[in-house]
Write an enzyme that holds these catalytic residues in place. Structure first.
Site, short mmCIF file in Angstrom:
data_model
loop_
_atom_site.label_atom_id
_atom_site.label_comp_id
_atom_site.label_asym_id
_atom_site.label_seq_id
_atom_site.Cartn_x
_atom_site.Cartn_y
_atom_site.Cartn_z
N ASP A 208 0.83 -1.15 0.22
CA ASP A 208 -0.06 0.07 0.18
C ASP A 208 0.86 1.38 -0.12
O ASP A 208 1.32 1.71 1.10
CB ASP A 208 -0.95 -0.03 1.08
CG ASP A 208 -2.04 1.15 1.24
OD1 ASP A 208 -1.74 2.26 0.27
OD2 ASP A 208 -2.89 1.17 1.78
N HIS A 213 0.44 7.98 3.77
CA HIS A 213 1.08 7.25 4.94
C HIS A 213 2.71 7.62 4.50
O HIS A 213 3.56 7.22 5.65
CB HIS A 213 0.95 5.95 4.67
CG HIS A 213 -0.57 5.57 4.61
ND1 HIS A 213 -1.45 5.72 5.71
CD2 HIS A 213 -1.27 5.01 3.68
CE1 HIS A 213 -2.67 5.25 5.42
NE2 HIS A 213 -2.64 4.93 4.25
N ILE A 228 -0.23 9.26 8.29
CA ILE A 228 -0.92 8.60 9.19
C ILE A 228 -0.56 7.09 9.01
O ILE A 228 -0.06 6.85 7.88
CB ILE A 228 -2.25 8.76 9.31
CG1 ILE A 228 -2.81 8.55 7.78
CG2 ILE A 228 -2.74 10.21 9.62
CD1 ILE A 228 -4.55 8.42 7.88
N GLY A 231 -4.87 2.04 8.19
CA GLY A 231 -5.82 1.39 9.25
C GLY A 231 -5.67 0.14 8.87
O GLY A 231 -5.81 -0.47 10.25
#
Length: 309
Positions: A208, A213, A228, A231
């Site tokens: 990903d 990120h 961040i 998730g």
């Protein structure tokens, strides 16, 4: 149907997903395990070393059940869902929910055949909700290994229906993931784990590469003070904690996993996983210690309970 937000529902609903092959090696399994914090607190932890090393050879390395989330429908490197009739700002995409059913243990290396389809599309006014279900098969034996159901929230992409009733499409509504109710009682168990400042940079090696990120500028545009954590990486931390504490380190006890993403996590923050045992179901909630905010909730269904519980 009006195309107010750049979503053409008729194209999405009629789209036929091509079958895709996902081949992974022991190296991929190990990188994933490290990405979700395995051996992060203790490099010789017997419960977790087996995810990254085995004295009898790499073919004996065990695979965390959340590794199967990598088999889900792939995003483009920009973080976009590459589907006909779907146009939106990728910085406004939120991974809302993840549901996984597990049917067979995973080998340390394998070739997977994935079959995906659109399971749901909903107009929520200010947002659109899209659900994609993926069934994964062993390419050699044809055995069904697992099923992933991903729910994505596309902020600002709603309003594509001009009828009085919001547009809603569900191919199999019985599979929809619902929110769990967190008990008011004291947790059966609590596990605290600290993510590393580089956690997102490590986890992104599992495939990903959304710049949200890793790129501070992209994160700022999306409304965050810095990049961040994924998730699905937080989900990996939570399920790993449940396996360690409730399953006594046995990943093959997990039958299904449900996670609802509530809030972002910044790399370097401490995750506290609270667990409530309800028969063969473990209801869980993950909080960020530094902000005292809930970031993830859900449940894990088990095949059996550990004899020592």
């Amino acid at each position: 149907m009006a195309n107010i937000s750049g979503i053409k529902s008729e194209l999405l609903v009629s789209h036929k997903f091509p079958e895709k092959t996902f081949i992974y090696t022991v190296r991929d399994v190990v990188i994933y395990a490290l990405g979700v914090g395995a051996c992060g607190r203790d490099a010789t932890d017997n419960d977790e070393l087996k995810y990254v090393y085995h004295e009898n050879g790499p073919q004996f390395i065990q695979v965390l059940p959340t590794f199967s989330a990598l088999f889900s429908f792939e995003l483009k490197p920009t973080g976009e869902l590459d589907l006909p009739g779907l146009h939106y700002d990728p910085s406004l995409l939120l991974h809302g929910q993840q549901y996984i059913e597990l049917y067979k243990p995973f080998a340390s290396s394998m070739s997977i055949r994935n079959e995906s389809y659109l399971a749901g599309l909903h107009d929520k006014g200010k947002a659109a909700v899209i659900e994609i279900e993926t069934k994964s098969y062993n390419s050699e034996s044809g055995e069904l290994l697992c099923m992933n159901r991903v729910t994505a929230y596309l902020r600002g992409a709603g309003g594509f229906s001009n009828s009085s009733q919001p547009f809603s499409y569900s191919k199999n509504p019985t599979n929809q993931v619902s929110a769990v109710k967190i008990p008011k009682t004291q947790p059966f168990a609590v596990y605290e784990d600290c993510t590393q400042l580089s956690q997102a940079l490590l986890y992104r090696l599992s495939g990903d590469y959304n710049p949200l990120h890793s790129d501070p500028k992209v994160a700022t545009v999306a409304g965050f003070s810095r990049p961040i954590l994924h998730g699905i990486c937080t989900l990996g931390f939570a399920v790993r904690a449940i396996i360690k504490v409730i399953c006594r380190g046995d990943p093959n006890m997990v039958k299904s996993i449900s996670g609802r993403f509530l809030l972002h996590v910044y790399p370097g923050e401490t995750l506290i996983t609270e667990m409530w045992l309800q028969g063969l179901r473990v209801v869980y909630q993950v909080k960020v210690k530094e902000r005292n905010r809930s970031v993830l909730s859900g449940y894990v269904e088990l095949l059996r309970l550990a004899s020592s519980l």
